[in-house]
Design a protein around this motif. Structure first.
Motif, PDB file in Angstrom:
ATOM      1  N   ASP A 341       0.817  -1.223   0.000  1.00  0.00           N
ATOM      2  CA  ASP A 341       0.000   0.000   0.000  1.00  0.00           C
ATOM      3  C   ASP A 341       0.847   1.267   0.000  1.00  0.00           C
ATOM      4  O   ASP A 341       0.466   2.282  -0.596  1.00  0.00           O
ATOM      5  N   ASN A 342       2.000   1.236   0.689  1.00  0.00           N
ATOM      6  CA  ASN A 342       2.768   2.465   0.910  1.00  0.00           C
ATOM      7  C   ASN A 342       4.034   2.583   0.067  1.00  0.00           C
ATOM      8  O   ASN A 342       4.603   3.672  -0.015  1.00  0.00           O
ATOM      9  N   GLN A 343       4.475   1.472  -0.518  1.00  0.00           N
ATOM     10  CA  GLN A 343       5.661   1.476  -1.380  1.00  0.00           C
ATOM     11  C   GLN A 343       6.855   2.200  -0.720  1.00  0.00           C
ATOM     12  O   GLN A 343       7.441   3.127  -1.283  1.00  0.00           O
ATOM     13  N   PRO A 344       7.231   1.784   0.481  1.00  0.00           N
ATOM     14  CA  PRO A 344       8.343   2.456   1.161  1.00  0.00           C
ATOM     15  C   PRO A 344       9.693   1.996   0.610  1.00  0.00           C
ATOM     16  O   PRO A 344       9.793   0.972  -0.072  1.00  0.00           O
ATOM     17  N   LEU A 345      10.719   2.749   0.931  1.00  0.00           N
ATOM     18  CA  LEU A 345      12.081   2.278   0.757  1.00  0.00           C
ATOM     19  C   LEU A 345      12.390   1.414   1.979  1.00  0.00           C
ATOM     20  O   LEU A 345      12.364   1.901   3.113  1.00  0.00           O
ATOM     21  N   VAL A 346      12.664   0.132   1.760  1.00  0.00           N
ATOM     22  CA  VAL A 346      12.946  -0.792   2.863  1.00  0.00           C
ATOM     23  C   VAL A 346      14.453  -0.846   3.076  1.00  0.00           C
ATOM     24  O   VAL A 346      15.206  -1.203   2.168  1.00  0.00           O
ATOM     25  N   ILE A 347      14.879  -0.481   4.282  1.00  0.00           N
ATOM     26  CA  ILE A 347      16.309  -0.378   4.589  1.00  0.00           C
ATOM     27  C   ILE A 347      16.660  -1.416   5.638  1.00  0.00           C
ATOM     28  O   ILE A 347      16.196  -1.354   6.783  1.00  0.00           O
ATOM     29  N   ASP A 348      17.473  -2.380   5.247  1.00  0.00           N
ATOM     30  CA  ASP A 348      17.878  -3.483   6.122  1.00  0.00           C
ATOM     31  C   ASP A 348      19.181  -3.105   6.824  1.00  0.00           C
ATOM     32  O   ASP A 348      20.192  -2.838   6.179  1.00  0.00           O
ATOM     33  N   LEU A 349      19.159  -3.091   8.170  1.00  0.00           N
ATOM     34  CA  LEU A 349      20.297  -2.623   8.964  1.00  0.00           C
ATOM     35  C   LEU A 349      21.275  -3.732   9.342  1.00  0.00           C
ATOM     36  O   LEU A 349      22.229  -3.469  10.075  1.00  0.00           O
ATOM     37  N   ARG A 350      21.062  -4.952   8.852  1.00  0.00           N
ATOM     38  CA  ARG A 350      21.957  -6.051   9.210  1.00  0.00           C
ATOM     39  C   ARG A 350      23.257  -5.974   8.416  1.00  0.00           C
ATOM     40  O   ARG A 350      23.399  -5.183   7.497  1.00  0.00           O
ATOM     41  N   GLN A 351      24.199  -6.839   8.810  1.00  0.00           N
ATOM     42  CA  GLN A 351      25.476  -6.898   8.102  1.00  0.00           C
ATOM     43  C   GLN A 351      25.272  -7.501   6.707  1.00  0.00           C
ATOM     44  O   GLN A 351      24.347  -8.286   6.482  1.00  0.00           O
TER      45      GLN A 351
END
Length: 432
Positions: A341-351
């Motif tokens: 619904d929101n089409q966000p930028l998904v930012i993964d903080l893992r290594q």
């Protein structure tokens, strides 16, 4: 006293009665078992001696291998070098520069794995134990493996010596408190003391989630330790690094004890528990905690958290400006629909290596360790686009999202992290 070998000086450490003005208890005498007076400065001297003593005849022909980033490695290296050998330590990361410098100075071989993030990840494939097992498999006759997290000799040396010494010096003990790292020292000593007094109350001390105190583990990490026996402890007390340093300084100034951060944590854990019971007592009780380390090894750690103690200005951190906001949480069970619904930028903080193994489709990788210092100077994200931050358990991502939301960004956090997503979804991409 004449010693024929430096190893003769391991153990037989004194008990120091802490002044009541320092601990503030009315009905409990508090004693510190001064393990910091062992020859190499910590409780781990006994651990290393207990592990290597059965192998002294083999040391000249074999290399000791262990996963340690500090005091255990130091003591293993010193014992090994006395017998014509050396230590190879394989570790995720040595966080205290002084410890790394000393290990290099005394000849330790150090292999640091790809930088493990401060964002705790129970699925991180960079497990030092796996690397050690692979190394041993290549040449089984080459190594003596200390295996401090699972080797019962760790516990046994403290049962045989530390606990016995406490009984010999003090008799009946009512409360025993120790930090939980490998858990061997606290468990072994307390088991022996409990045999003398079956009513002994044993307290384990751990760090808060995502916090770091040298020598002890946080609540999640303790579950990885093979020697950890949660049923043995009456209570597990959680402390943070800030308050532990304050407790350390109270010991230094009030008792003249040059104790380190882990000793401060154990003392703080003792006070947190004992203050609850002190007013209920009608007779004097005795409590012992382990003073396990010296302050000199940790000046950079202290400077990072308490720069004013060393005459330096306190550095402002974006974390100081985080305001909790439940509205930034996106639950895993509705995350798929929310993303659609929101089409966000998904930012993964893992290594990167964890991200490469599996991640939410179309997400990007920005390790928390890189983003953390960046946020002190700038917001690298557009305020016009919705952002969804992801980490293993949802804790660091929540910090970042809450901070940025307070700066007018459209920032959100995946509640429960990638683990919760795995439980709810099968759509995880892998980079091959």
């Amino acid at each position: 006293m004449l010693a024929q070998s430096i190893t003769d000086l391991i153990g037989n450490t004194p008990l120091l009665k802490i002044p009541s003005e320092v601990h503030g208890l009315k009905n409990i005498e508090v004693y510190a078992k001064l393990e910091l007076l062992n020859p190499w400065g910590s409780v781990k001297d006994r651990t290393a001696w207990g592990i290597l003593k059965p192998h002294l005849d083999e040391l000249n022909d074999k290399l000791v291998i262990e996963s340690s980033s500090g005091n255990t490695a130091k003591a293993l290296q010193m014992i090994a070098s006395l017998h014509g050998s050396s230590l190879k330590t394989i570790t995720n990361r040595i966080k205290v520069p002084e410890a790394k410098d000393v290990l290099k100075l005394i000849g330790t071989q150090i292999q640091e794995l790809p930088g493990k993030s401060d964002c705790y990840d129970p699925n991180d494939p960079n497990d030092p134990i796996v690397y050690i097992q692979q190394e041993i498999a290549k040449d089984p006759e080459k190594y003596i493996y200390g295996d401090q997290y699972f080797n019962d000799l760790n516990r046994k040396i403290h049962y045989d010596t530390t606990g016995k010494e406490i009984i010999d010096d003090l008799g009946k003990v009512d409360y025993f408190i120790g930090g939980l790292g490998t858990t061997g020292s606290t468990l072994g000593a307390a088991q022996r003391v409990k045999e003398h007094n079956p009513e002994l109350v044993a307290i384990g001390v751990v760090a808060e989630k995502e916090d770091y105190i040298p020598g002890i583990r946080n609540h999640d990490e303790t579950l990885e330790v093979g020697l950890f026996n949660p049923e043995f402890y009456s209570e597990i007390v959680t402390v943070n690094s800030h308050d532990s340093l304050e407790a350390m300084m109270k010991l230094i100034k009030g008792s003249g004890l040059l104790a380190g951060p882990t000793t401060g944590a154990s003392f703080l854990g003792a006070l947190k528990y004992l203050k609850e019971v002190d007013d209920t007592l009608t007779e004097t009780k005795k409590a012992v905690f382990i003073a396990c380390d010296r302050v000199e090894w940790y000046t950079s750690y202290i400077k990072d958290r308490k720069p004013e103690w060393l005459g330096e200005a306190h550095s402002e951190s974006w974390k100081d400006d985080v305001r909790p906001n439940a509205e930034t949480d996106v639950s895993a069970d509705r995350a798929t629909q929310w993303i659609d619904d929101n089409q966000p930028l998904v930012i993964d903080l893992r290594q990167p290596i964890s991200f490469k193994m599996a991640h939410i489709p179309e997400s990007i990788n920005m390790p928390y360790d890189q983003l953390d210092p960046m946020l002190n100077t700038t917001n690298p994200f557009s305020t016009k686009q919705k952002l969804l931050f992801v980490c293993p358990l949802g804790e660091k991502s929540s910090l970042v999202a809450n901070y940025l939301a307070g700066k007018n960004a459209q920032a959100f956090s995946l509640q429960g992290g990638i683990n919760a997503w795995r439980d709810q979804n099968l759509s995880l991409e892998r980079d091959l």
